[in-house]
Design an enzyme around this catalytic site. Structure first.
Site, PDB file in Angstrom:
ATOM      1  N   HIS A  67       0.833  -1.195   0.000  1.00  0.00           N
ATOM      2  CA  HIS A  67       0.000   0.000   0.000  1.00  0.00           C
ATOM      3  C   HIS A  67       0.868   1.247   0.000  1.00  0.00           C
ATOM      4  O   HIS A  67       2.035   1.197   0.385  1.00  0.00           O
ATOM      5  CB  HIS A  67      -0.940   0.021   1.214  1.00  0.00           C
ATOM      6  CG  HIS A  67      -0.222  -0.006   2.527  1.00  0.00           C
ATOM      7  ND1 HIS A  67       0.252  -1.179   3.081  1.00  0.00           N
ATOM      8  CD2 HIS A  67       0.111   0.968   3.398  1.00  0.00           C
ATOM      9  CE1 HIS A  67       0.831  -0.920   4.232  1.00  0.00           C
ATOM     10  NE2 HIS A  67       0.769   0.383   4.448  1.00  0.00           N
ATOM     11  N   CYS A 223       2.114   3.625  11.656  1.00  0.00           N
ATOM     12  CA  CYS A 223       3.002   3.098  10.625  1.00  0.00           C
ATOM     13  C   CYS A 223       3.301   4.216   9.639  1.00  0.00           C
ATOM     14  O   CYS A 223       2.635   5.248   9.657  1.00  0.00           O
ATOM     15  CB  CYS A 223       2.386   1.885   9.925  1.00  0.00           C
ATOM     16  SG  CYS A 223       0.925   2.273   8.926  1.00  0.00           S
TER      17      CYS A 223
END
Length: 703
Positions: A67, A223
């Site tokens: 992603h 993240c």
């Protein structure tokens, strides 16, 4: 979610077209391009690769979630692929058979990101993933992923029957205030008995009078992209806490923003868990709490261990006093190998040392350029300075640069210790680094002092401390004991042998000639170009600047070879995009224009966009040119007193014309190799002539 994924974005036989994670991402991304949701396939894949380079996106349970955010994405999009054979995304338990490619625009709105985070949470549901594995067609898989009630859809699709315990757990997750789809992450978790939100009031008033006080934990997850791992770690920690009877409240610091935990909740917590790969924002809020600090994937893969660890720390009375993120924001996941941790610690020190190198080294070089090579013999400008004399100004620059350079070893040691043990490591690290300078242990002594200081502080922090002393530990006890221990070790135990080794290394560099010098130049060139500004590059660069603290002819040759080789990759990519532009995407050609200046300025990272998009061709080509340049620089006897500056400090280089010849030769070699390797591909990206072709044709030509 329905508009984010359709049957056209689902491939249930991905293994027929892809065997590697790069091929899988390309295959799924091509579907996005065909639908007009990605405008530049190669540019988008470069962004995906750059995210993957930060940390593998494989998860336990056979899941891969590549992603990224990208300027080449027109709208938030999700593509799904299923591979019977499995594709390696770096997960500890093996290949992934469920691959989700998540594409978010650079300016995606909060609502879309919240929906994507909801999917990430559902990936922790075994029933949901089981249903995806058994889905018979693309329409069913797309409907399952985009359904408003995925849990119910998963149970229906898989034919599984809920147990009463599973139903209670699901209801607890879906209760108001604890929904996995909720945007606000800072909601109290459910209690293990009732599934109702746990608050300080209900935790005490509703429990039986004889019940033990529950253990309370607050957690922060984050993240680099803030789309997937952040929310998966939160879901995993909440599930593990529910099973363990622990009350937990999680703050997800994701791309959709975050809601800060209530200060009262933090104050009532018995422990803290940080599962993150980017700095925790407002970390000082958690000062004085027993803390477990790990990478975000640890929060996903082993949440029960983390809860047990923080509970054990609380029982032992261990506390921390975080004051903000360290350079690497912790030594890393406690499951990391020692080599990984050591690399992060050393990179912490080097990253803080480099600005001192640039400032001090360039000032010294300017002093030599203005005042000549004997300027180092000038008297102190504090006692003798003539405003109209250029040599006085040269002496001023030289002496300021010398003072800045004197900080190199202490800063290196101090911030290695900081990367290991946070702020308590600074004092013993700087003390140990200063001792290394005093006994002439140099750069190697600084490395040893930093590691010793960090290890000593970490050892002290593990000791069980009486409550009355905890308040003064970070300010008095730890600095006092650790500085004394590190000073003793550096002065009387390890310092002198390291000083002898440093002296031998200096003598060896001074005596380099002929084949030995060329071999060293080749090694330096390969290291400088292998990871383009990464750890191996920094090791070679640190080795080179370490010799400048006591410059000799040999150490100046090493510095020249290192900088010359580091300039090759971006310059070569810039030249390649100029002479054979059709082999590169439009985005790469634009990056090539900037790479001219970056390479000329000795910023090796200018080649990273090219390496991220095509590492198997760009990196070997860069290494080949770097080796040639390093070897020629050493063979020509080029020297350099400035640790940075690229072509802008050529007047300060010994044998400047031959130095430029060495760089040009390496650039030509790298350009030729990358052009040959790219030209050998069976297919190439679309050139300028076909940029106006329909999206479907561009995809067909690229895949």
């Amino acid at each position: 979610m329905s508009e984010m994924i359709t049957a056209d974005l689902v491939d249930l036989e991905l293994d027929l077209s892809a065997e590697t994670k790069e091929a899988a991402a390309r295959s799924l991304a091509a579907r996005m391009v065909a639908l007009g949701r990605v405008t530049d396939l190669e540019g988008f894949l470069a962004d995906v690769a750059a995210r993957e380079a930060q940390m593998p996106t494989g998860l336990d349970g056979g899941i891969g979630i590549p992603h990224c955010r990208s300027a080449h994405v027109t709208e938030p999009t999700l593509a799904f692929g299923r591979s019977a054979r499995g594709i390696d995304f770096g997960a500890p338990d093996g290949p992934a058979d469920l691959i989700f490619l998540i594409a978010a625009p650079a300016g995606a709105d909060d609502a879309h990101l919240t929906i994507l985070s909801s999917l990430a949470r559902h990936l922790m549901d075994a029933e949901f993933t089981g249903a995806l594995r058994s889905a018979e067609d693309a329409d069913a898989a797309a409907a399952l992923i985009s359904g408003e009630d995925r849990a119910a859809s998963a149970r229906e699709a898989s034919g599984a029957r809920e147990t009463s315990g599973a139903r209670e757990a699901r209801e607890a997750r879906e209760a108001p205030g604890t929904s996995a789809d909720s945007e606000a992450p800072a909601t109290p978790s459910a209690t293990p008995d009732t599934g109702a939100p746990a608050t300080p009031e209900t935790a005490t008033s509703d429990a039986p009078a004889t019940a033990a006080e529950p253990f309370r934990v607050v957690a922060v997850t984050s993240c680099p992209t803030g789309i997937a791992h952040t929310y998966m770690a939160a879901e995993s920690l909440e599930n593990a806490a529910r099973e363990a009877g622990v009350e937990i409240t999680v703050e997800t610091q994701g791309s959709a923003g975050f809601t800060r935990l209530d200060p009262a909740v933090i104050a009532a917590a018995d422990g803290v868990v940080f599962a993150h790969d980017v700095p925790v924002r407002d970390k000082e809020r958690f000062a004085g709490k027993p803390t477990v600090d790990v990478g975000v994937k640890a929060g996903i893969n082993r949440p029960a261990e983390l809860l047990t660890e923080v509970r054990d720390k609380a029982a032992r009375g261990e506390t921390t006093a975080p004051t903000g993120p360290t350079p690497v924001d912790n030594a890393g996941d406690s499951g990391d190998g020692y080599g990984t941790k050591l690399r992060k610690w050393l990179m912490s020190g080097v990253s803080y040392m480099v600005p001192f190198v640039a400032a001090g080294g360039l000032l010294i070089a300017l002093g030599f350029a203005i005042g000549g090579w004997k300027i180092d013999k000038a008297p102190s400008v504090a006692e003798h300075f003539i405003w109209t004399d250029h040599t006085s100004w040269a002496a001023l620059l030289f002496q300021i640069g010398g003072l800045a350079f004197a900080f190199l070893v202490p800063v290196l040691a101090g911030y290695i210790a900081y990367g290991m043990a946070d702020r308590p490591g600074l004092v013993p690290g700087f003390v140990g680094g200063s001792v290394a300078v005093t006994i002439n242990a140099g750069f190697l002594g600084g490395l040893a002092a930093g590691l010793l200081a960090g290890a000593v502080v970490m050892g002290i922090q593990r000791a069980r401390i009486p409550a009355v002393l905890r308040g003064i530990m970070p300010v008095v006890v730890i600095p006092l004991i650790s500085s004394a221990v590190v000073g003793f070790l550096m002065f009387l135990v390890v310092g002198k042998p390291i000083a002898s080794l440093q002296s031998a290394l200096t003598d060896w560099l001074e005596g380099l000639s002929g084949a030995n010098a060329v071999i060293l130049g080749i090694i330096l060139g390969l290291m400088m170009c292998f990871d383009l500004g990464g750890p191996l590059n920094k090791v070679a660069y640190a080795f080179a600047i370490g010799g400048l603290t006591h410059p000799t002819d040999g150490s100046l040759k090493v510095m020249a070879a290192a900088m010359a080789a580091g300039m090759v990759p971006p310059l070569a990519m810039a030249l390649a995009t100029t002479v054979r532009g059709r082999l590169f995407t439009k985005t790469e050609r634009e990056n090539g224009k900037a790479a001219w200046f970056l390479g000329a300025s000795f910023i090796t990272e200018g080649a990273i966009p090219f390496a991220a998009a095509d590492p198997l061709r760009v990196i070997p080509a860069s290494m080949a040119g770097g080796a040639v340049t390093g070897a020629l620089s050493m063979a020509f006897g080029c020297t350099l007193r400035a640790p940075h500056g690229g072509v802008f400090v050529v007047p300060l280089i010994g044998q400047p014309l031959l130095y430029l010849v060495a760089i040009a030769a390496g650039v030509c070699v790298s350009t030729a190799v990358v052009v040959l390797l790219k030209g050998a591909r069976k297919t190439t990206p679309s050139g300028p002539a076909d940029e106006a072709a329909p999206a479907e044709e561009r995809v067909a030509a690229t895949v």
